[in-house]
Scaffold this active site. Structure first.
Site, PDB file in Angstrom:
ATOM      1  N   GLU A   1      34.686  33.669  36.093  1.00 45.97           N
ATOM      2  CA  GLU A   1      34.857  35.030  35.372  1.00 45.97           C
ATOM      3  C   GLU A   1      35.568  34.652  34.298  1.00 45.97           C
ATOM      4  OE1 GLU A   1      37.314  39.079  35.838  1.00 45.97           O
ATOM      5  OE2 GLU A   1      36.711  38.207  37.762  1.00 45.97           O
TER       6      GLU A   1
ATOM      7  N   ARG B   1      39.274  39.119  27.269  1.00 48.68           N
ATOM      8  CA  ARG B   1      40.958  39.572  26.680  1.00 48.68           C
ATOM      9  C   ARG B   1      41.109  38.702  25.502  1.00 48.68           C
ATOM     10  NH1 ARG B   1      44.061  39.068  32.518  1.00 48.68           N
ATOM     11  NH2 ARG B   1      42.384  40.454  33.831  1.00 48.68           N
TER      12      ARG B   1
ATOM     13  N   LYS C   1      35.733  44.722  43.606  1.00 50.74           N
ATOM     14  CA  LYS C   1      36.926  43.950  43.471  1.00 50.74           C
ATOM     15  C   LYS C   1      38.132  44.621  43.700  1.00 50.74           C
ATOM     16  CE  LYS C   1      39.583  42.410  39.317  1.00 50.74           C
ATOM     17  NZ  LYS C   1      39.206  42.355  38.057  1.00 50.74           N
TER      18      LYS C   1
END
Length: 217
Positions: free
Chosen positions: A48, A52, A136
């Site tokens: 993943e 950001r 998640k």
């Protein structure tokens, strides 16, 4: 089979590739391919890359094109625009820290499987209503850790989780021992200093340690 059911199957397959999904913050695109190769070699092929940094989408594009065996995903997906950009870059799954109605509507219309985030039982129930059985749990440690997640196993037995947030190699087994956990997400596999120094053997070693953790059934 409905679209959401098919995409949930795809998410489950991704979650079962290894006990840990590396969660990566990447600043330098040049590090993307060798980093991903090290993670795949170490036994953690689902990766993943979080949105950001400005390098994230280009890093995803490079990994998707050049790293054999990588199941590249995109994290920190917040909007329909993020979802579309990730798919265009070659991502094969998406992860969000939480959910919004607009994001879920966009996910319904996208071919990209989504692993949405939840931190409360009410959020889990809302996801169930939308057809999501794989979620998640974020932020895992601040939100209550393995004890909270374990408490959900009885009233919410149909849901399986990838807890992420504050988990380490030492604490991961506490989560993986739970019946409702398939894998965990971890940023400890790709620390900033190893990425900056290009220490790919060290990253591969961290991946091997993570891949050696025992998964729940």
């Amino acid at each position: 089979m409905s679209g959401i059911e098919l995409k949930q199957q795809q998410i489950e397959t991704t979650m079962r590739l290894a006990p840990v999904i590396p969660v990566v913050v990447i600043d330098d695109v040049r590090a993307a391919v060798p980093m991903a190769r090290a993670l795949v070699a170490g036994g953690t092929p689902a990766i993943e890359v979080t949105l950001r940094t400005s390098a994230a989408l280009e890093a995803i594009r490079a990994i998707a094109a050049e790293v054999e065996g990588a199941m590249i995903g995109v994290g920190t997906v917040l909007s329909a625009r993020d979802l579309k950009a990730a798919q265009q870059a070659g991502a094969r799954f998406a992860v969000s820290p939480g959910v919004s109605p607009h994001l879920l509507d966009a996910a319904d219309d996208s071919e990209l499987p989504l692993l949405p985030g939840a931190a409360t039982a009410s959020e889990v129930m809302a996801m169930l209503e939308r057809g999501y059985r794989h979620l998640k749990f974020f932020p895992a440690v601040p939100a209550g850790g393995h004890k909270l997640l374990g408490a959900w196993a009885s009233p919410l037995p149909q849901v399986r989780f990838c807890p992420t947030g504050g988990i380490s190699l030492a604490s991961a087994p506490d989560f993986l021992a739970l019946p409702n956990v398939i894998c965990v997400g971890g940023s400890w596999l790709t620390p900033a200093n190893l990425l900056a120094n290009g220490d790919w053997p060290a990253i591969e070693l961290l991946a091997r340690e993570a891949a050696g953790l025992r998964k729940s059934g």
